[in-house]
Write a protein that holds these residues in place. Structure first.
Motif, PDB file in Angstrom:
ATOM      1  N   GLY A 194      -2.214   3.524   0.925  1.00  0.00           N
ATOM      2  CA  GLY A 194      -2.310   3.443  -0.500  1.00  0.00           C
ATOM      3  C   GLY A 194      -2.296   2.025  -0.958  1.00  0.00           C
ATOM      4  N   VAL A 195      -3.246   1.527  -1.867  1.00  0.00           N
ATOM      5  CA  VAL A 195      -3.267   0.215  -2.497  1.00  0.00           C
ATOM      6  C   VAL A 195      -3.769   0.091  -3.783  1.00  0.00           C
ATOM      7  N   VAL A 196      -2.970  -0.786  -4.425  1.00  0.00           N
ATOM      8  CA  VAL A 196      -3.466  -1.115  -5.930  1.00  0.00           C
ATOM      9  C   VAL A 196      -3.792  -2.739  -6.048  1.00  0.00           C
ATOM     10  N   VAL A 197      -4.834  -2.620  -6.423  1.00  0.00           N
ATOM     11  CA  VAL A 197      -5.397  -4.250  -6.567  1.00  0.00           C
ATOM     12  C   VAL A 197      -5.214  -4.445  -8.313  1.00  0.00           C
ATOM     13  N   LEU A 198      -4.649  -5.787  -8.421  1.00  0.00           N
ATOM     14  CA  LEU A 198      -4.413  -6.178  -9.737  1.00  0.00           C
ATOM     15  C   LEU A 198      -5.209  -7.376  -9.778  1.00  0.00           C
ATOM     16  N   GLU A 199      -6.101  -7.415 -11.063  1.00  0.00           N
ATOM     17  CA  GLU A 199      -7.023  -8.412 -11.256  1.00  0.00           C
ATOM     18  C   GLU A 199      -6.866  -8.841 -12.568  1.00  0.00           C
ATOM     19  N   ARG A 200      -6.593 -10.007 -12.760  1.00  0.00           N
ATOM     20  CA  ARG A 200      -6.367 -10.806 -14.304  1.00  0.00           C
ATOM     21  C   ARG A 200      -7.687 -10.626 -15.164  1.00  0.00           C
ATOM     22  N   LEU A 201      -8.724 -10.982 -14.594  1.00  0.00           N
ATOM     23  CA  LEU A 201     -10.140 -10.842 -15.181  1.00  0.00           C
ATOM     24  C   LEU A 201     -10.509  -9.492 -15.597  1.00  0.00           C
ATOM     25  N   ALA A 202     -10.973  -9.344 -16.760  1.00  0.00           N
ATOM     26  CA  ALA A 202     -11.440  -7.962 -17.303  1.00  0.00           C
ATOM     27  C   ALA A 202     -12.670  -7.418 -16.596  1.00  0.00           C
ATOM     28  N   ALA A 203     -13.583  -8.304 -16.139  1.00  0.00           N
ATOM     29  CA  ALA A 203     -14.722  -7.917 -15.493  1.00  0.00           C
ATOM     30  C   ALA A 203     -15.100  -8.843 -14.463  1.00  0.00           C
ATOM     31  N   PRO A 204     -16.050  -8.798 -13.581  1.00  0.00           N
ATOM     32  CA  PRO A 204     -16.400  -9.805 -12.674  1.00  0.00           C
ATOM     33  C   PRO A 204     -17.253 -10.848 -13.386  1.00  0.00           C
ATOM     34  N   THR A 205     -17.064 -11.880 -12.981  1.00  0.00           N
ATOM     35  CA  THR A 205     -17.520 -13.494 -13.535  1.00  0.00           C
ATOM     36  C   THR A 205     -19.007 -13.333 -13.320  1.00  0.00           C
ATOM     37  N   GLY A 206     -19.486 -13.068 -12.295  1.00  0.00           N
ATOM     38  CA  GLY A 206     -20.989 -13.158 -11.744  1.00  0.00           C
ATOM     39  C   GLY A 206     -20.955 -14.558 -11.004  1.00  0.00           C
ATOM     40  N   GLU A 207     -19.932 -15.470 -11.152  1.00  0.00           N
ATOM     41  CA  GLU A 207     -20.046 -16.439 -10.702  1.00  0.00           C
ATOM     42  C   GLU A 207     -20.175 -16.590  -9.213  1.00  0.00           C
ATOM     43  N   SER A 208     -20.691 -17.591  -8.065  1.00  0.00           N
ATOM     44  CA  SER A 208     -20.714 -17.591  -6.911  1.00  0.00           C
ATOM     45  C   SER A 208     -20.384 -19.168  -6.412  1.00  0.00           C
ATOM     46  N   ARG A 209     -19.278 -19.067  -6.243  1.00  0.00           N
ATOM     47  CA  ARG A 209     -18.597 -20.408  -5.687  1.00  0.00           C
ATOM     48  C   ARG A 209     -19.209 -20.222  -4.254  1.00  0.00           C
TER      49      ARG A 209
ATOM     50  N   GLY B   2      11.340  -2.871  -0.417  1.00  0.00           N
ATOM     51  CA  GLY B   2      10.243  -3.198  -1.037  1.00  0.00           C
ATOM     52  C   GLY B   2      10.292  -4.363  -2.023  1.00  0.00           C
ATOM     53  N   VAL B   3       9.095  -4.132  -2.905  1.00  0.00           N
ATOM     54  CA  VAL B   3       8.999  -5.082  -4.037  1.00  0.00           C
ATOM     55  C   VAL B   3       8.876  -4.331  -5.483  1.00  0.00           C
ATOM     56  N   LEU B   4       9.355  -4.862  -6.467  1.00  0.00           N
ATOM     57  CA  LEU B   4       8.858  -4.540  -7.691  1.00  0.00           C
ATOM     58  C   LEU B   4       8.088  -5.701  -8.247  1.00  0.00           C
ATOM     59  N   VAL B   5       6.944  -5.081  -8.623  1.00  0.00           N
ATOM     60  CA  VAL B   5       5.744  -6.055  -9.169  1.00  0.00           C
ATOM     61  C   VAL B   5       5.594  -5.932 -10.551  1.00  0.00           C
ATOM     62  N   ARG B   6       5.567  -7.073 -11.481  1.00  0.00           N
ATOM     63  CA  ARG B   6       5.446  -6.991 -12.785  1.00  0.00           C
ATOM     64  C   ARG B   6       4.290  -7.650 -13.363  1.00  0.00           C
ATOM     65  N   ALA B   7       3.477  -6.908 -14.006  1.00  0.00           N
ATOM     66  CA  ALA B   7       2.233  -7.296 -14.708  1.00  0.00           C
ATOM     67  C   ALA B   7       1.852  -7.310 -16.198  1.00  0.00           C
ATOM     68  N   GLU B   8       1.128  -7.729 -16.629  1.00  0.00           N
ATOM     69  CA  GLU B   8       0.631  -7.622 -18.053  1.00  0.00           C
ATOM     70  C   GLU B   8      -0.795  -7.009 -18.048  1.00  0.00           C
ATOM     71  N   GLY B   9      -0.934  -5.664 -18.562  1.00  0.00           N
ATOM     72  CA  GLY B   9      -2.312  -5.149 -18.749  1.00  0.00           C
ATOM     73  C   GLY B   9      -2.779  -4.881 -20.092  1.00  0.00           C
ATOM     74  N   PRO B  10      -3.789  -4.370 -20.311  1.00  0.00           N
ATOM     75  CA  PRO B  10      -4.458  -4.040 -21.627  1.00  0.00           C
ATOM     76  C   PRO B  10      -3.498  -3.249 -22.313  1.00  0.00           C
ATOM     77  N   ASN B  11      -2.884  -2.204 -21.698  1.00  0.00           N
ATOM     78  CA  ASN B  11      -1.677  -1.426 -22.676  1.00  0.00           C
ATOM     79  C   ASN B  11      -0.387  -2.200 -22.520  1.00  0.00           C
ATOM     80  N   GLY B  12      -0.305  -3.262 -22.177  1.00  0.00           N
ATOM     81  CA  GLY B  12       1.146  -3.749 -22.265  1.00  0.00           C
ATOM     82  C   GLY B  12       1.685  -3.923 -20.761  1.00  0.00           C
ATOM     83  N   PRO B  13       3.039  -4.040 -20.884  1.00  0.00           N
ATOM     84  CA  PRO B  13       3.603  -4.285 -19.650  1.00  0.00           C
ATOM     85  C   PRO B  13       3.404  -3.259 -18.562  1.00  0.00           C
ATOM     86  N   LEU B  14       3.457  -3.664 -17.197  1.00  0.00           N
ATOM     87  CA  LEU B  14       3.240  -2.745 -16.065  1.00  0.00           C
ATOM     88  C   LEU B  14       4.292  -3.195 -15.038  1.00  0.00           C
TER      89      LEU B  14
END
Length: 486
Positions: free
Chosen positions: A27-42, A129-141
């Motif tokens: 099981g895996v959760v991926v947290l991404e800061r950006l709301a959508a892919p940028t379309g950029e191609s470095r 394990g680890v406790l991971v803190r993040a800020e999402g669209p609906n508040g803290p997670l």
């Protein structure tokens, strides 16, 4: 635990790792800061080793029919990659946005939980394990997980929060990059010098040109946002005399020649992959490709530990194997940086190196280095030439059906390839059948080094081979796949 692994960052490295873990049922959760892919191609293009890696997961058809070429360069000096043996050539015009799209579709299709718009804030670690803190669209997670992986790029928040050392060299120069529509500019290869600096330009298709400009003597700036296109156009005009101010930028970015490598890829329950672990001057797309290969090396090992099939010590080989790759990556990109960004004083070096690459042995060495095919791991004692390397693509007949060695790795499991119909070998491997597929096959082409059998890790590298391995087969199986079943 909420999930086994939290990955921070949905770039190529993070998405590749998510797919590898889900392939193994983790099981895996991926947290991404950006709301959508940028379309950029470095990153632009796939190296030979990454083409092999995607082939072994059955992903190459998802890229359509990308253009491949044996032509490459080392620091702007033309290099013929055709001197390398193998079934694949580098794909030259695959934008990073396409690579990310393919990997995201693959990972999601396997059940990965990708959450966009979630910014990593920090974590706490204990023995379990680890406790991971993040800020999402609906508040803290908050999420609890067994392991945390930073795949969040060169400015990695995970790396900083975990206190990884990141030594290296500071940036000495800055380059500006822009993909632009509506301009007609002459093609200029990497490392093509002009008075005052360096200019590169290449058509990407669909009316878009990629421009890279670097003005000698201009110190890097501390930027909090991408440069404006006007800055790129002004620099281009000063260096070439050509006005491109009327162009329509698709996106604009800046990068430097800073080179850094973490001292460790793992600290307890926190691991790093991709640019979070190493940064350098982009040269041949090696950063993105190396990051994908980092994740493929890590994924099966982390999954084996999480599923209780291998001891946590297996994760130590992630650092020992990939940190060495990172060191070689920085060495070759820093050498290329001197050739690309140096002034007239580097001219004699370019001339001499240009003469040397005419020798096939030199060309083979440099091509293997920048394409990733020179990688060989320490997998144990033995004299077999394939130990620690990848098995070259081998056509096979299995149960009356034609297939290939890469297809045997689609499921992300270990494979014991029996090429001599050896029942004793199959009996020896039977206690590991829950994690290693034993395949008896008839080769349809000459077998490299007359191998009678090879044990492939899930990442495609040879962990044992016969004849020539001093370790017996059960020892190799136990080392890489954990103890046998009762």
């Amino acid at each position: 635990m909420d999930v086994s692994v939290v990955i921070v960052g949905a770039g190529p490295a993070g998405l590749a790792l998510a797919g590898e873990l889900r392939l193994a049922g983790v099981g895996v959760v991926v947290l991404e800061r950006l709301a959508a892919p940028t379309g950029e191609s470095r990153g632009l293009g796939l190296t030979i080793r990454t083409m092999e890696t995607f082939d072994q997961r059955g992903l190459l058809p998802r890229f359509g029919d990308p253009e491949t070429s044996p032509q490459g360069h080392f620091g702007g000096i033309p290099l013929d990659f055709g001197v390398l043996d193998g079934a694949h050539r580098a794909a030259k015009a695959v934008p990073q946005s396409l690579t990310e799209g393919v990997l995201e579709s693959w990972a999601r299709g396997l059940g990965a939980d990708l959450r966009r718009g979630h910014a990593f804030l920090g974590f706490e670690e204990d023995a379990d394990g680890v406790l991971v803190r993040a800020e999402g669209p609906n508040g803290p997670l908050e999420l609890t997980a067994r392991y945390l992986v930073g795949a969040d790029g060169g400015r990695s928040a995970v790396r900083k929060a975990a206190g990884f050392d990141f030594p290296g060299t500071e940036a000495t120069t800055e380059l500006l990059l822009a993909d632009v529509r509506g301009v007609e500019v002459p093609a200029r290869g990497i490392g093509e010098l002009v008075p005052g600096g360096m200019v590169m330009s290449a058509p990407l298709g669909d009316g878009v040109h990629r421009l890279i400009v670097g003005e000698r003597g201009t110190p890097p700036r501390r930027r909090t946002a991408p440069p404006r296109f006007e800055e790129v156009a002004d620099t281009y005009k000063r260096l070439t005399g050509h006005d491109i101010a009327h162009g329509r930028p698709v996106w604009v970015s800046a990068f430097t020649d800073a080179a850094r490598l973490v001292t460790e890829y793992r600290r307890g329950r926190v691991l790093l992959t991709g640019d979070a672990a190493h940064i350098h001057l982009p040269a041949g797309g090696q950063g993105m490709n190396t990051g994908i290969q980092d994740s493929v090396n890590l994924g099966w090992k982390l999954a084996a530990v999480l599923r209780g099939r291998a001891p946590a010590a297996l994760l130590d080989t992630y650092h020992s194997e990939r940190h060495a790759v990172g060191r070689r990556l920085l060495a070759n990109t820093q050498a290329q940086s001197l050739l690309i960004l140096g002034g007239a004083e580097v001219g004699p070096l370019r001339e001499v190196l240009g003469e040397l690459v005419a020798y096939e042995e030199v060309a083979r060495h440099l091509a293997a280095k920048v394409s990733g095919v020179e990688i060989r791991y320490d997998v144990g004692a033995g004299t077999h030439p394939l130990l620690g390397a990848r098995l070259p693509a081998l056509p096979l007949t299995v149960a009356g059906r034609s297939t290939g060695s890469a297809a045997l790795l689609h499921r992300g499991r270990g494979v014991l390839l029996d090429l001599d119909d050896n029942p004793w070998l199959r009996r020896r491997a039977a206690p590991w059948s829950d994690r290693v597929d034993v395949v008896t096959a008839a080769p349809e082409a000459p077998v490299p080094h007359d191998s009678a059998a090879v044990l492939l890790r899930p990442d495609g590298y040879v962990a044992w081979a016969a004849p020539g391995s001093h370790d017996d087969l059960p020892t190799a199986l136990d080392r890489w796949f954990g103890p046998p079943r009762d």
